[in-house]
Each structure stands twice: as C-alpha cells, then as structure tokens.
Design a protein around this motif. Structure first.
Motif, PDB file in Angstrom:
ATOM      1  N   ALA A  68       0.829  -1.207   0.000  1.00  0.00           N
ATOM      2  CA  ALA A  68       0.000   0.000   0.000  1.00  0.00           C
ATOM      3  C   ALA A  68       0.862   1.254   0.000  1.00  0.00           C
ATOM      4  CB  ALA A  68      -0.921  -0.009   1.223  1.00  0.00           C
ATOM      5  N   ALA A  69       1.967   1.222   0.767  1.00  0.00           N
ATOM      6  CA  ALA A  69       2.846   2.398   0.828  1.00  0.00           C
ATOM      7  C   ALA A  69       3.474   2.680  -0.526  1.00  0.00           C
ATOM      8  CB  ALA A  69       3.926   2.171   1.884  1.00  0.00           C
ATOM      9  N   ILE A  70       3.934   1.630  -1.200  1.00  0.00           N
ATOM     10  CA  ILE A  70       4.537   1.802  -2.525  1.00  0.00           C
ATOM     11  C   ILE A  70       3.481   2.250  -3.537  1.00  0.00           C
ATOM     12  CG2 ILE A  70       5.689   0.584  -4.417  1.00  0.00           C
ATOM     13  CD1 ILE A  70       6.944  -1.251  -2.256  1.00  0.00           C
ATOM     14  N   ARG A  71       2.305   1.695  -3.385  1.00  0.00           N
ATOM     15  CA  ARG A  71       1.210   2.006  -4.334  1.00  0.00           C
ATOM     16  C   ARG A  71       0.748   3.458  -4.200  1.00  0.00           C
ATOM     17  NH1 ARG A  71      -2.048   3.352  -7.370  1.00  0.00           N
ATOM     18  NH2 ARG A  71      -3.845   2.273  -8.270  1.00  0.00           N
ATOM     19  N   PHE A  72       0.549   3.917  -2.980  1.00  0.00           N
ATOM     20  CA  PHE A  72      -0.009   5.260  -2.777  1.00  0.00           C
ATOM     21  C   PHE A  72       1.089   6.326  -2.734  1.00  0.00           C
ATOM     22  CE2 PHE A  72      -3.370   2.552  -0.879  1.00  0.00           C
ATOM     23  CZ  PHE A  72      -4.404   2.923  -1.717  1.00  0.00           C
ATOM     24  N   ASN A  73       2.147   6.065  -1.973  1.00  0.00           N
ATOM     25  CA  ASN A  73       3.310   6.966  -1.917  1.00  0.00           C
ATOM     26  C   ASN A  73       2.896   8.441  -1.872  1.00  0.00           C
ATOM     27  OD1 ASN A  73       5.923   7.909  -1.904  1.00  0.00           O
ATOM     28  ND2 ASN A  73       6.244   7.640  -4.108  1.00  0.00           N
ATOM     29  N   SER A  74       2.076   8.757  -0.873  1.00  0.00           N
ATOM     30  CA  SER A  74       1.605  10.132  -0.736  1.00  0.00           C
ATOM     31  C   SER A  74       1.763  10.584   0.711  1.00  0.00           C
ATOM     32  CB  SER A  74       0.133  10.242  -1.145  1.00  0.00           C
ATOM     33  OG  SER A  74      -0.698   9.603  -0.201  1.00  0.00           O
ATOM     34  N   TRP A  75       1.850  11.897   0.903  1.00  0.00           N
ATOM     35  CA  TRP A  75       1.997  12.425   2.257  1.00  0.00           C
ATOM     36  C   TRP A  75       0.699  12.343   3.050  1.00  0.00           C
ATOM     37  CZ3 TRP A  75       6.328  12.630   4.553  1.00  0.00           C
ATOM     38  CH2 TRP A  75       7.504  12.801   3.824  1.00  0.00           C
ATOM     39  N   PHE A  76      -0.358  11.954   2.400  1.00  0.00           N
ATOM     40  CA  PHE A  76      -1.581  11.655   3.134  1.00  0.00           C
ATOM     41  C   PHE A  76      -1.470  10.270   3.787  1.00  0.00           C
ATOM     42  CE2 PHE A  76      -5.700   9.461   3.194  1.00  0.00           C
ATOM     43  CZ  PHE A  76      -6.421  10.305   4.040  1.00  0.00           C
ATOM     44  N   PHE A  77      -0.803   9.352   3.093  1.00  0.00           N
ATOM     45  CA  PHE A  77      -0.730   7.975   3.564  1.00  0.00           C
ATOM     46  C   PHE A  77       0.414   7.732   4.543  1.00  0.00           C
ATOM     47  CE2 PHE A  77       0.552   3.496   3.133  1.00  0.00           C
ATOM     48  CZ  PHE A  77      -0.650   2.869   3.443  1.00  0.00           C
ATOM     49  N   TRP A  78       1.569   8.375   4.317  1.00  0.00           N
ATOM     50  CA  TRP A  78       2.760   8.071   5.122  1.00  0.00           C
ATOM     51  C   TRP A  78       2.543   8.238   6.627  1.00  0.00           C
ATOM     52  CZ3 TRP A  78       5.954   5.051   2.986  1.00  0.00           C
ATOM     53  CH2 TRP A  78       6.328   5.183   1.650  1.00  0.00           C
ATOM     54  N   PRO A  79       1.919   9.324   7.107  1.00  0.00           N
ATOM     55  CA  PRO A  79       1.732   9.456   8.565  1.00  0.00           C
ATOM     56  C   PRO A  79       0.842   8.375   9.167  1.00  0.00           C
ATOM     57  CG  PRO A  79       1.483  11.585   7.483  1.00  0.00           C
ATOM     58  CD  PRO A  79       1.497  10.548   6.402  1.00  0.00           C
ATOM     59  N   LEU A  80       0.000   7.762   8.336  1.00  0.00           N
ATOM     60  CA  LEU A  80      -0.809   6.632   8.810  1.00  0.00           C
ATOM     61  C   LEU A  80       0.010   5.343   8.780  1.00  0.00           C
ATOM     62  CD1 LEU A  80      -4.110   7.415   6.824  1.00  0.00           C
ATOM     63  CD2 LEU A  80      -3.603   7.970   9.215  1.00  0.00           C
ATOM     64  N   TYR A  81       0.832   5.223   7.758  1.00  0.00           N
ATOM     65  CA  TYR A  81       1.626   4.009   7.557  1.00  0.00           C
ATOM     66  C   TYR A  81       2.684   3.819   8.643  1.00  0.00           C
ATOM     67  CZ  TYR A  81       5.364   1.152   5.463  1.00  0.00           C
ATOM     68  OH  TYR A  81       6.337   0.215   5.239  1.00  0.00           O
ATOM     69  N   GLY A  86       5.301   0.370  12.098  1.00  0.00           N
ATOM     70  CA  GLY A  86       6.238   0.285  13.223  1.00  0.00           C
ATOM     71  C   GLY A  86       5.717  -0.631  14.319  1.00  0.00           C
ATOM     72  N   THR A  87       4.417  -0.581  14.566  1.00  0.00           N
ATOM     73  CA  THR A  87       3.805  -1.473  15.554  1.00  0.00           C
ATOM     74  C   THR A  87       3.878  -2.919  15.089  1.00  0.00           C
ATOM     75  OG1 THR A  87       2.303   0.278  16.275  1.00  0.00           O
ATOM     76  CG2 THR A  87       1.689  -1.974  16.833  1.00  0.00           C
ATOM     77  N   MET A  88       3.734  -3.154  13.778  1.00  0.00           N
ATOM     78  CA  MET A  88       3.858  -4.511  13.257  1.00  0.00           C
ATOM     79  C   MET A  88       5.303  -5.007  13.324  1.00  0.00           C
ATOM     80  SD  MET A  88       0.854  -5.358  12.827  1.00  0.00           S
ATOM     81  CE  MET A  88       1.401  -7.013  12.418  1.00  0.00           C
ATOM     82  N   LEU A 238       9.820   4.207   3.819  1.00  0.00           N
ATOM     83  CA  LEU A 238       9.278   2.856   3.741  1.00  0.00           C
ATOM     84  C   LEU A 238       9.713   1.992   4.922  1.00  0.00           C
ATOM     85  CD1 LEU A 238       7.537   1.210   1.676  1.00  0.00           C
ATOM     86  CD2 LEU A 238       9.702   0.273   0.820  1.00  0.00           C
ATOM     87  N   TYR A 239      10.977   2.118   5.333  1.00  0.00           N
ATOM     88  CA  TYR A 239      11.531   1.216   6.363  1.00  0.00           C
ATOM     89  C   TYR A 239      12.071   1.972   7.582  1.00  0.00           C
ATOM     90  CZ  TYR A 239      14.299  -2.540   8.474  1.00  0.00           C
ATOM     91  OH  TYR A 239      14.813  -3.472   9.346  1.00  0.00           O
TER      92      TYR A 239
END
Length: 380
Positions: A68-81, A86-88, A238-239
């Motif tokens: 999902a991170a690679i697919r969306f790669n947006s600043w809307f998604f990163w703070p959620l990701y 990190g918890t996973m 990503l990591y």
C-alpha cells in the motif's frame, strides 16, 4: 480471614491504604512451585502450527502495508503508515522473542530459523539478543547481574558526564536507546551483541553469535542496496521511520515492565536476591486492543517467572496464578483505545528513578535533584 472481611466492610479506601502499607520486598509466603502448580497444564503446551499462524498473520499485514505504501506513496498515507507498520515490526520482534525463549515450539531448529528471519528483518541480531535476554531473565531484579534497563549504582551514575545523564533521563532520548544498547550495552557494562568475543557470551556461544551477526549484516546490505535503487529518502519513509517506531515501542514497553509502578519496587543484591523475588518486581501493563497485536507481551509477571509458556496462554496462566500471588501481583490499570495512560508512568519514572545505593542488599531508586540543571554543560 477476619482481616479480609473487615477490609471489605470498611471499603475501598481501607483496601487502598492496606496496599500502600504492603512491603513488596518482603519474602513471599509461597514458593515458585506453588505458582507453577496453580497454572493449568495445557498452558505449558506449545503448538508450532498455532505459533506459525501468528507469524503468517503478522508477515501478511507487514507486506500488505508495504504494498500500500509503494502504491499510494503520498503524504496523506505516510503518517498513517509509519505508526501502524512500526507497531507490526514490534509484533514481529515479540514473536522472535518467543523463539528465543523456546516458547514458540519444542524444536530448537524451527525456533532458530523463524527467530533469525523475524529478528534479522528488523535489524536485531537474533542469537546475540537471545543470549543476553536469557541473562536478563535469569537475573531479573538483581542490581549488578540484570541486563535490561539495569539500574545505575550511585558511583556509576556520578561518573557519567552531564550529557550522558541528560540523554539517559530526558524524554524522548531513552526510548531510542535500543540500537545503542545492542552495540555497547548500558553504562557501567561492556560488550556488544554483535561480537562473538563480547563478555556477554561464553566460548560455546561464539558460532551462534557469528551466524546472527552475518544474518544482520545481510539484511543491512539489502537495505543499502534498496536505498541505492529507490533512493535513501524513499527507503527511510518505507523502512526507516517504521523502524524508529518499533524502537520506541521496544524501549517503552521493556522499561515499563520493570519501572514506573506507583509504589517503588525493590532491587536486590547478594543473599536477598532470588529468582522468585526478582521476578515479582516485574509489572503487568494493559495496552487495550494492542494487547492482541503485540501478543500479550504486557502480561509480564508470569512470563518472567515461566518464559516457557507460549504467549497465547499467558493471560489464562496469570488469572490462575493470582490466587497464589496475592498482593505480590499488581493489577494493571485498564487502558483506553490507545494506552496513553502509560506515558505518565514513563515520564514520572524517568524523572525520579536515577540511581540506587552502592551498598545494601535491598535498594530502591533514588532521585538526583540536580538532574536537568545545566545538562548541556560538561561535568567538572
């Protein structure tokens, strides 16, 4: 019996007062065999298929989030990701932690294989950590011999320069300590989790440590290669950022397992220390819905006394043991949807639990009233 009935009649205030009078350093009136006998036999059974099902679940979530991170790669998604991934990563660590204890399965080969895959993927040297963590469990609550968040003696504390004290006792620095601990351990201790010749290990451990360091190095090389291909900033998103969240989880959780209770808990030396008394100084914590995500690692007292029990039996084992433990078990405060209530315990402990006396077989944390003043200046 009469006293218990009287307390019930007086009410909750009297019960609370009775708890504050309780001396947690007093030798318990029970033996570890009594606790063991109270735990149902099936709680000791390890089911490798069930353990592997948790690995499949967590790895599937990790790769789904990566996609999902690679697919969306947006600043809307990163703070959620970042916090979710990190918890996973933290959940993967806990499963590798079970492998290290042998509570994952009865097969050392399966434990080692899964442990190396999970821990190497999040830059943890599996055997190096496993051996030092075993030392922690075998010496929990011992001032000199414990390994995880061991207290500083007054002499060691006063030998530190002000910068080091500030970094250790000022949030947020302590919750980023784990990578530094892997390389150099805690102040007053020497050795590295990566060196087969570290004083953490015996000569018979050296082959295992070399294997784990090699696996760690391979993972690091993979990350460097991917950074060159995709760009270092993208790989950080990503990591790197989830890795930092994982480190925060690890330091936050492991610290609160042994610190920050509202009544000061003892540390031991010499003849006063025993495996049972040391284990009874650990603290259970409630993380709400995250308990399931990170495999009930907050159910820590029984885990410390009996690390062979699989994580999926810890809650049942704890409930069965409470009748034996009595006041030596400290019921955790229930969490809301997010365990923000634990932050105050962390902040309070970091602010007050600085060192223990150089002498004495039963000691408690003491506070340096000068800490925080002129922290950025050199000590004289």
């Amino acid at each position: 019996m009469v006293q218990a009935l009287a307390l019930q009649q007086v009410g909750n205030g009297a019960v609370l007062e009775d708890q504050t009078r309780f001396d947690p350093s007093a030798p318990p009136p029970f033996k570890i065999a009594d606790i063991r006998a109270a735990i149902p036999k099936h709680c000791w059974e390890k089911n490798p298929w069930r353990s592997l099902s948790y690995v499949v679940r967590d790895v599937f979530i990790v790769f789904t989030l990566l996609y999902a991170a690679i697919r969306f790669n947006s600043w809307f998604f990163w703070p959620l990701y970042w916090p979710v991934q990190g918890t996973m990563f933290w959940a993967l660590f806990v499963l590798g932690h079970d492998c290290g204890h042998g509570s994952f399965s009865n097969s050392p080969k399966l434990n080692s294989l899964v442990g190396h895959i999970l821990h190497s993927s999040i830059l943890v040297p599996y055997h190096g950590w496993r051996i030092s963590h075993k030392t922690h469990h075998q010496n929990h609550g011992h001032v000199e011999k414990d390994e995880s968040w061991v207290p500083l003696t007054e002499k060691v504390y006063k030998s530190l320069d002000n910068m080091t004290r500030m970094l250790r006792f000022t949030i947020p620095f302590p919750i980023f300590a784990y990578p530094f601990y892997l390389w150099g351990r805690s102040p007053g201790k020497e050795g590295s989790h990566f060196s087969p010749y570290s004083n953490l290990f015996s000569p018979s451990d050296r082959k295992d440590v070399v294997t784990s360091t090699l696996c760690w190095s391979i993972m690091l090389c993979v990350l460097i290669y991917l950074s060159l291909v995709t760009g270092p900033f993208f790989m950080f998103k990503l990591y790197g950022a989830p890795y930092l969240i994982f480190v925060m989880w690890l330091d936050f959780v492991t610290y609160l397992h042994h610190h920050g209770y509202n009544q000061k808990l003892p540390w031991y030396r010499g003849k006063e220390w025993s495996y049972l008394r040391g284990g009874l100084t650990t603290v259970d914590r409630d993380y709400g819905w995250i308990n399931n995500i990170h495999h009930d690692i907050g159910t820590h007292v029984i885990h410390h006394l009996f690390p062979q029990i699989p994580h999926y039996h810890l809650v049942e084992a704890t409930n069965a043991a409470k009748a034996v433990l009595g006041k030596y078990y400290r019921e955790p405060k229930k969490s809301g949807p997010v365990p923000v209530h634990l932050v105050k315990y962390l902040l309070s402990s970091i602010s007050h639990d600085h060192f223990v006396s150089d002498s004495g077989d039963i000691v408690y944390y003491q506070t340096d009233p000068k800490l925080g003043k002129d922290s950025w200046t050199k000590s004289k």
